[in-house]
Design an enzyme around this catalytic site. Sequence first.
Site, PDB file in Angstrom:
ATOM      1  CG  ASN A 134      -0.862  -0.257   2.244  1.00 23.46           C
ATOM      2  OD1 ASN A 134       0.525  -0.572   2.487  1.00 23.46           O
ATOM      3  ND2 ASN A 134      -0.797   0.698   3.159  1.00 23.46           N
TER       4      ASN A 134
ATOM      5  CD  GLU B  20      -1.662   4.652   4.757  1.00 19.23           C
ATOM      6  OE1 GLU B  20      -0.371   6.023   4.940  1.00 19.23           O
ATOM      7  OE2 GLU B  20      -2.377   3.686   4.697  1.00 19.23           O
TER       8      GLU B  20
ATOM      9  CB  CYS C  25      -5.294  -1.217  -1.269  1.00 22.14           C
ATOM     10  SG  CYS C  25      -6.572  -0.637  -0.093  1.00 22.14           S
TER      11      CYS C  25
ATOM     12  CD  GLU D 164      -5.525  -5.990  -0.932  1.00 18.89           C
ATOM     13  OE1 GLU D 164      -4.627  -4.662  -1.375  1.00 18.89           O
ATOM     14  OE2 GLU D 164      -6.332  -6.132  -0.335  1.00 18.89           O
TER      15      GLU D 164
ATOM     16  CB  CYS E 164     -11.130  -2.197   1.026  1.00 17.80           C
ATOM     17  SG  CYS E 164     -10.322  -1.133  -0.598  1.00 17.80           S
TER      18      CYS E 164
ATOM     19  CB  CYS F 181      -8.541  -4.450  -3.211  1.00 14.28           C
ATOM     20  SG  CYS F 181      -7.659  -2.954  -2.868  1.00 14.28           S
TER      21      CYS F 181
HETATM   22  N1  THU Z   1      -4.629  -1.917   2.832  1.00 10.82           N
HETATM   23  C1  THU Z   1      -4.954  -2.085   1.607  1.00 10.82           C
HETATM   24  O1  THU Z   1      -3.723  -2.098   0.954  1.00 10.82           O
HETATM   25  N2  THU Z   1      -5.330  -3.187   2.002  1.00 10.82           N
HETATM   26  C2  THU Z   1      -6.430  -4.017   1.966  1.00 10.82           C
HETATM   27  O2  THU Z   1      -7.052  -5.142   1.710  1.00 10.82           O
HETATM   28  C3  THU Z   1      -6.940  -2.568   3.373  1.00 10.82           C
HETATM   29  C4  THU Z   1      -6.193  -1.671   3.752  1.00 10.82           C
HETATM   30  C5  THU Z   1      -4.572  -0.438   2.788  1.00 10.82           C
HETATM   31  C6  THU Z   1      -5.089   1.320   2.119  1.00 10.82           C
HETATM   32  C7  THU Z   1      -4.792   2.169   3.814  1.00 10.82           C
HETATM   33  O3  THU Z   1      -3.560   2.094   2.945  1.00 10.82           O
HETATM   34  C8  THU Z   1      -4.455   1.419   4.826  1.00 10.82           C
HETATM   35  O4  THU Z   1      -4.407  -0.430   4.245  1.00 10.82           O
HETATM   36  C9  THU Z   1      -5.316   1.296   6.553  1.00 10.82           C
HETATM   37  O5  THU Z   1      -7.081   1.751   5.517  1.00 10.82           O
END
Ligand code: THU
Length: 130
Positions: free
Chosen positions: A40, A42, A51, A53, A86, A89
């Site tokens: 991920n 940000e 994310c 994935e 999420c 994704c």
């Molecule tokens: N996140 C992911 O990378 N994958 C997931 O399946 C759930 C959430 C990330 C998004 C954000 O950077 C952090 O986790 C918190 O939500």
Amino acid sequence: MNKLYEQAKKVLPNSYSKYSKFKVAAAIKLKNGEVITGVNVENASYGLSNCAERTALFTAYSQGVKKEDIQEILITTEQDDFISPCGACRQVMSELMPKETLVHLTNNKGEIKTILNKELLPLAFSEDDL
Ligand code: THU
């Protein structure tokens, strides 16, 4: 599977998650054995975060990977609970991976829960709906 877990754990420290402190890594295994990872990433403008994935899938497609090349995906974090992808994704995974793709969800005890891609988003919106 172990290889996939190891590869995801190896890139987990690369997670750029300075706002949530929630590190996530994904590792995609292709039918030819190749593994493609993602974390991920940000942003101070929170909504622009990507994310793990989606990073892994977009990287794969950028390298020329096609839907039918994908065999399985593993997702990992440092959390006690199994990671749950999420909604965004799930929609992207529904578009870019075969319905029968194995999705391995892990927790920090090294346990793995495996489901099928099609189980993540029943009634997904797809090209058939256009
Ligand atoms: N996140 C992911 O990378 N994958 C997931 O399946 C759930 C959430 C990330 C998004 C954000 O950077 C952090 O986790 C918190 O939500």
